[in-house]
Design an enzyme around this catalytic site. Structure first.
Site, PDB file in Angstrom:
ATOM      1  N   GLU A  19      -0.245  -9.549  -1.309  1.00 51.61           N
ATOM      2  CA  GLU A  19      -1.677  -9.854  -1.367  1.00 51.61           C
ATOM      3  C   GLU A  19      -2.182  -9.849  -2.807  1.00 51.61           C
ATOM      4  OE1 GLU A  19      -3.438  -8.258   2.830  1.00 51.61           O
ATOM      5  OE2 GLU A  19      -2.400  -6.780   1.592  1.00 51.61           O
TER       6      GLU A  19
ATOM      7  N   GLY B 298       0.589  -5.305   0.611  1.00 44.78           N
ATOM      8  CA  GLY B 298      -0.439  -5.379  -0.413  1.00 44.78           C
ATOM      9  C   GLY B 298       0.067  -5.943  -1.724  1.00 44.78           C
TER      10      GLY B 298
ATOM     11  N   ALA C  37       0.834  -1.196   0.000  1.00 44.63           N
ATOM     12  CA  ALA C  37       0.000   0.000   0.000  1.00 44.63           C
ATOM     13  C   ALA C  37       0.869   1.246   0.000  1.00 44.63           C
ATOM     14  CB  ALA C  37      -0.920   0.006   1.225  1.00 44.63           C
TER      15      ALA C  37
ATOM     16  N   GLU D 250       3.323  -5.539   7.641  1.00 44.42           N
ATOM     17  CA  GLU D 250       2.424  -4.526   8.225  1.00 44.42           C
ATOM     18  C   GLU D 250       2.621  -4.363   9.730  1.00 44.42           C
ATOM     19  OE1 GLU D 250       0.322  -5.984   4.482  1.00 44.42           O
ATOM     20  OE2 GLU D 250       1.531  -6.870   6.088  1.00 44.42           O
TER      21      GLU D 250
END
Length: 261
Positions: free
Chosen positions: A113, A110, A65, A133
């Site tokens: 992911e 992310g 992210a 994270e």
């Protein structure tokens, strides 16, 4: 304004490239939206039989992210941001055709992911993988807590999420997080070659297999087996399946009638 993704059509293969190399292809709201728009186009497209996803540049597939967009989010905004990304990645995961991640560099947070929402992952030898994270006092929010245990098992996934430690490409392959590791300069060509191989198979069979796999994971083995039976029944009505079976039987008969040595 710079477009955050680009596409290249190579016959029936669509190469989708994240285009934010100056930010290590970090997932901004704009980029997540562009991925969703691209999925819309793929769903309308009748030419594409397989998709390869990669990142621009040589250092990062996707670094996660865009942290700048996480500053001072209130509770409602943070939840909405995560739910939006989850919906986009789930749509990518459920596309009824093969989706391959060509992980040409680090896949973190992310970015991992996103790679896990693809069906298969081809990794450059220099790539690194992780869910870091926790180092920002947070947790994976775009499906990492769900897909990672399914791929590598509960214990190893929990360790990765709790510690934020990164894995080498070789270790990621050893535990089943990626399918194969290749030289850095070969990662895109290897992914495209695999996509081309899969694109030659029956689209009905591939879609049916993918659907049955996900039904089983989401709803349990009984539902998965029922989806599997429906997929076989559908395949058996296609001209491609009937021709493949006839050709197979003809080859066997020819080999029986003309034995060697």
């Amino acid at each position: 304004m710079k477009v955050p993704i680009s596409t290249t059509r190579l016959g029936s293969i669509l190469l989708v490239t994240l285009q934010r190399p100056e930010r290590a292809n970090a997932l901004s709201d704009e980029l997540i939206g562009a991925i969703g728009d691209q999925i819309d186009e793929i769903e309308r497209d009748t030419e594409t039989r397989a998709v390869v996803v990669t990142g621009a540049g040589t250092t990062a597939f996707c670094a996660g992210a865009d942290v700048r967009e996480l500053v001072d989010l209130d509770e409602a905004a943070a939840r909405a941001k995560m739910l939006h990304g989850q919906r986009v990645f789930r749509r990518l995961e459920l596309l009824p055709l093969p989706v391959i991640a060509a992980v040409n560099g680090h896949a973190l947070g992310g970015g991992l992911e996103l790679a896990m929402a693809c069906d298969l992952r081809i990794a450059a030898r220099s790539a690194r993988f992780g869910q870091p994270e926790i180092r920002l006092a947070n947790v994976p929010g775009w499906g990492g807590t769900q897909r990672l245990p399914r791929l590598v098992g509960l214990g190893r996934a929990t360790e990765m999420i709790f510690t934020g430690d990164l894995l080498s490409a070789e270790e990621a392959c050893r535990i089943g997080l990626v399918n194969r590791v290749v030289a850095d300069e070969q990662v895109t060509s290897e992914a495209l070659a695999l996509a081309e191989r899969l694109a030659a198979y029956s689209t009905v069979a591939l879609a049916g297999a993918k659907h049955a796999i996900h039904v089983g994971l989401d709803e349990g083995m009984t539902a998965g087996e029922l989806a599997e039976a429906h997929a076989v029944a559908t395949c058996c009505q296609t001209a491609a399946q009937r021709k493949a079976v006839t050709d197979f039987l003809n080859r066997r008969a020819a080999a029986h009638n003309h034995p060697t040595g």
